[in-house]
Design a protein around this motif. Sequence first.
Motif, PDB file in Angstrom:
ATOM      1  N   ILE A   1      -6.149  56.279  12.119  1.00  0.00           N
ATOM      2  CA  ILE A   1      -6.021  56.952  13.476  1.00  0.00           C
ATOM      3  C   ILE A   1      -4.578  58.228  13.169  1.00  0.00           C
ATOM      4  CG2 ILE A   1      -7.023  54.968  14.443  1.00  0.00           C
ATOM      5  CD1 ILE A   1      -4.389  54.818  15.324  1.00  0.00           C
ATOM      6  N   ARG A   2      -4.630  59.154  14.375  1.00  0.00           N
ATOM      7  CA  ARG A   2      -3.355  59.779  15.341  1.00  0.00           C
ATOM      8  C   ARG A   2      -3.282  58.891  15.924  1.00  0.00           C
ATOM      9  NH1 ARG A   2      -2.215  62.591  18.365  1.00  0.00           N
ATOM     10  NH2 ARG A   2      -4.586  62.987  19.068  1.00  0.00           N
ATOM     11  N   LEU A   3      -1.321  59.102  16.276  1.00  0.00           N
ATOM     12  CA  LEU A   3      -1.010  58.086  16.919  1.00  0.00           C
ATOM     13  C   LEU A   3       0.065  58.798  17.481  1.00  0.00           C
ATOM     14  CD1 LEU A   3      -1.618  55.186  18.747  1.00  0.00           C
ATOM     15  CD2 LEU A   3       0.454  54.167  16.171  1.00  0.00           C
ATOM     16  N   LYS A   4       0.289  58.464  18.213  1.00  0.00           N
ATOM     17  CA  LYS A   4       1.465  58.400  19.355  1.00  0.00           C
ATOM     18  C   LYS A   4       1.959  57.627  20.559  1.00  0.00           C
ATOM     19  CE  LYS A   4       3.653  62.831  22.139  1.00  0.00           C
ATOM     20  NZ  LYS A   4       3.627  63.938  22.956  1.00  0.00           N
ATOM     21  N   ALA A   5       2.793  57.354  20.259  1.00  0.00           N
ATOM     22  CA  ALA A   5       3.649  55.934  21.633  1.00  0.00           C
ATOM     23  C   ALA A   5       4.681  56.382  22.325  1.00  0.00           C
ATOM     24  CB  ALA A   5       3.397  54.818  20.541  1.00  0.00           C
ATOM     25  N   THR A   6       4.285  56.158  24.053  1.00  0.00           N
ATOM     26  CA  THR A   6       5.562  56.595  24.385  1.00  0.00           C
ATOM     27  C   THR A   6       5.415  55.141  25.623  1.00  0.00           C
ATOM     28  OG1 THR A   6       4.336  57.391  26.389  1.00  0.00           O
ATOM     29  CG2 THR A   6       4.917  58.736  24.553  1.00  0.00           C
ATOM     30  N   LEU A   7       6.850  55.047  25.804  1.00  0.00           N
ATOM     31  CA  LEU A   7       7.468  54.437  26.491  1.00  0.00           C
ATOM     32  C   LEU A   7       6.876  54.573  28.571  1.00  0.00           C
ATOM     33  CD1 LEU A   7      11.135  53.666  26.038  1.00  0.00           C
ATOM     34  CD2 LEU A   7       8.877  52.070  25.474  1.00  0.00           C
ATOM     35  N   GLU A   8       7.140  53.751  29.168  1.00  0.00           N
ATOM     36  CA  GLU A   8       6.665  54.412  30.579  1.00  0.00           C
ATOM     37  C   GLU A   8       7.263  55.708  31.677  1.00  0.00           C
ATOM     38  OE1 GLU A   8       7.227  50.296  32.387  1.00  0.00           O
ATOM     39  OE2 GLU A   8       5.736  50.539  33.492  1.00  0.00           O
ATOM     40  N   ASP A   9       8.532  55.776  30.784  1.00  0.00           N
ATOM     41  CA  ASP A   9       9.793  57.448  31.389  1.00  0.00           C
ATOM     42  C   ASP A   9       9.198  58.618  30.008  1.00  0.00           C
ATOM     43  OD1 ASP A   9      10.365  56.997  28.410  1.00  0.00           O
ATOM     44  OD2 ASP A   9      12.528  56.468  29.591  1.00  0.00           O
ATOM     45  N   GLY A  10       8.111  58.414  29.752  1.00  0.00           N
ATOM     46  CA  GLY A  10       7.905  59.765  29.095  1.00  0.00           C
ATOM     47  C   GLY A  10       8.284  59.404  27.063  1.00  0.00           C
ATOM     48  N   THR A  11       9.154  59.057  27.070  1.00  0.00           N
ATOM     49  CA  THR A  11       9.816  58.998  25.397  1.00  0.00           C
ATOM     50  C   THR A  11       8.972  58.395  23.977  1.00  0.00           C
ATOM     51  OG1 THR A  11      12.227  57.908  26.570  1.00  0.00           O
ATOM     52  CG2 THR A  11      12.131  58.278  24.143  1.00  0.00           C
ATOM     53  N   VAL A  12       8.850  59.133  23.521  1.00  0.00           N
ATOM     54  CA  VAL A  12       8.469  58.842  22.658  1.00  0.00           C
ATOM     55  C   VAL A  12       9.133  57.922  21.554  1.00  0.00           C
ATOM     56  CG1 VAL A  12       6.936  59.525  20.569  1.00  0.00           C
ATOM     57  CG2 VAL A  12       6.726  61.327  23.001  1.00  0.00           C
ATOM     58  N   VAL A  13       8.200  57.510  21.022  1.00  0.00           N
ATOM     59  CA  VAL A  13       8.990  56.094  20.503  1.00  0.00           C
ATOM     60  C   VAL A  13       8.175  55.544  19.281  1.00  0.00           C
ATOM     61  CG1 VAL A  13      10.023  54.392  22.130  1.00  0.00           C
ATOM     62  CG2 VAL A  13       7.534  54.141  21.647  1.00  0.00           C
ATOM     63  N   GLU A  14       7.352  56.147  18.854  1.00  0.00           N
ATOM     64  CA  GLU A  14       6.310  56.691  17.462  1.00  0.00           C
ATOM     65  C   GLU A  14       5.530  57.637  17.722  1.00  0.00           C
ATOM     66  OE1 GLU A  14       4.085  53.068  14.478  1.00  0.00           O
ATOM     67  OE2 GLU A  14       4.933  52.494  16.747  1.00  0.00           O
ATOM     68  N   GLU A  15       5.259  58.020  16.440  1.00  0.00           N
ATOM     69  CA  GLU A  15       4.476  59.010  15.959  1.00  0.00           C
ATOM     70  C   GLU A  15       3.746  59.041  14.418  1.00  0.00           C
ATOM     71  OE1 GLU A  15       4.360  63.037  17.850  1.00  0.00           O
ATOM     72  OE2 GLU A  15       6.435  63.162  18.056  1.00  0.00           O
ATOM     73  N   ASP A  16       2.560  59.252  14.350  1.00  0.00           N
ATOM     74  CA  ASP A  16       1.762  58.931  13.071  1.00  0.00           C
ATOM     75  C   ASP A  16       0.563  59.644  13.276  1.00  0.00           C
ATOM     76  OD1 ASP A  16       0.984  57.629  10.630  1.00  0.00           O
ATOM     77  OD2 ASP A  16       1.742  56.228  10.209  1.00  0.00           O
TER      78      ASP A  16
END
Length: 290
Positions: free
Chosen positions: A1-16
């Motif tokens: 999979i392609r993954l992008k994870a963000t917090l509620e404020d929009g901060t990106v904490v993980e991308e793969d």
Amino acid sequence: IRLKATLEDGTVVEEDPALTFTLGDCDVLQALDLCVQLLEMGETALIVSDAKYCYGAQGRSPDIPPDASLTLEVELLAARDAPDLELLSGKEKVRLANRKRERGNYFYQQADYVLAVNSYDIALRIIGSNSKVDFSPDEEAELLDVKVKCLNNLAASQLKLDHYKAALKSCNLVLEHQPENIKALFRKGKVLAQQGEYREAIPILKAALKLEPSNKTIHAELSKLVKKHADQRNVETEMYRKMLGNPSASGTPRKCKDKLPWSIPWKWLFGATAIALGGVALSVVIAARN
């Protein structure tokens, strides 16, 4: 999979761009394990997940705070069958088993001992699976090393869950391969101690301490056990003493008093003696009265 994870404020904490994992093995966040299996090939989904299905109450230092909800953007790029364990080379088995072991370590650090046990069990199944490929001596040694690490960590998790019988079995499996494995000896001693088997636990911890005399953790555990064993023996001694009919706290036998089994007046006794022995006894009685 392609993954992008963000917090509620929009901060990106993980991308793969190409995260590969086995569905159902708890290799990734539970939110991904639950949702990815619902996607069609090439489909992109936006998953808004509660912290419970992500990093939970502990978060992930330093970028994901405790109890943080995440928004996961996921695209399914490819899906295929899990690898055939029988056809894996030694190196591939070691690599796959280590991935599962490391995932178990992550769950252990998160205090999720049930999922930790699950990951270690999967790693051990990989190592113990039949193989149609010949392994080199070095690969065999690597597989054994991973197996021992998994069994030791599995015992630690089982101990946390109070699964003493299972933990003892895991420790014994390590000791079959490595009789002087300090971690296995220490955990076996702890398991026996938790079951109140102090007499069996103490020599095992002494053996571990002999192998690593400077280990303060073993020192502390052994000292605690010796005291508990002494207390246990004192309790048993008191119980046996009471069973034997001597409830005296001091444990000292009571002095026997010079009593006859029945009471006889002295004049009767002397009279009886005089009759039996004649004049000799009579003179004794007279002397006593004088």
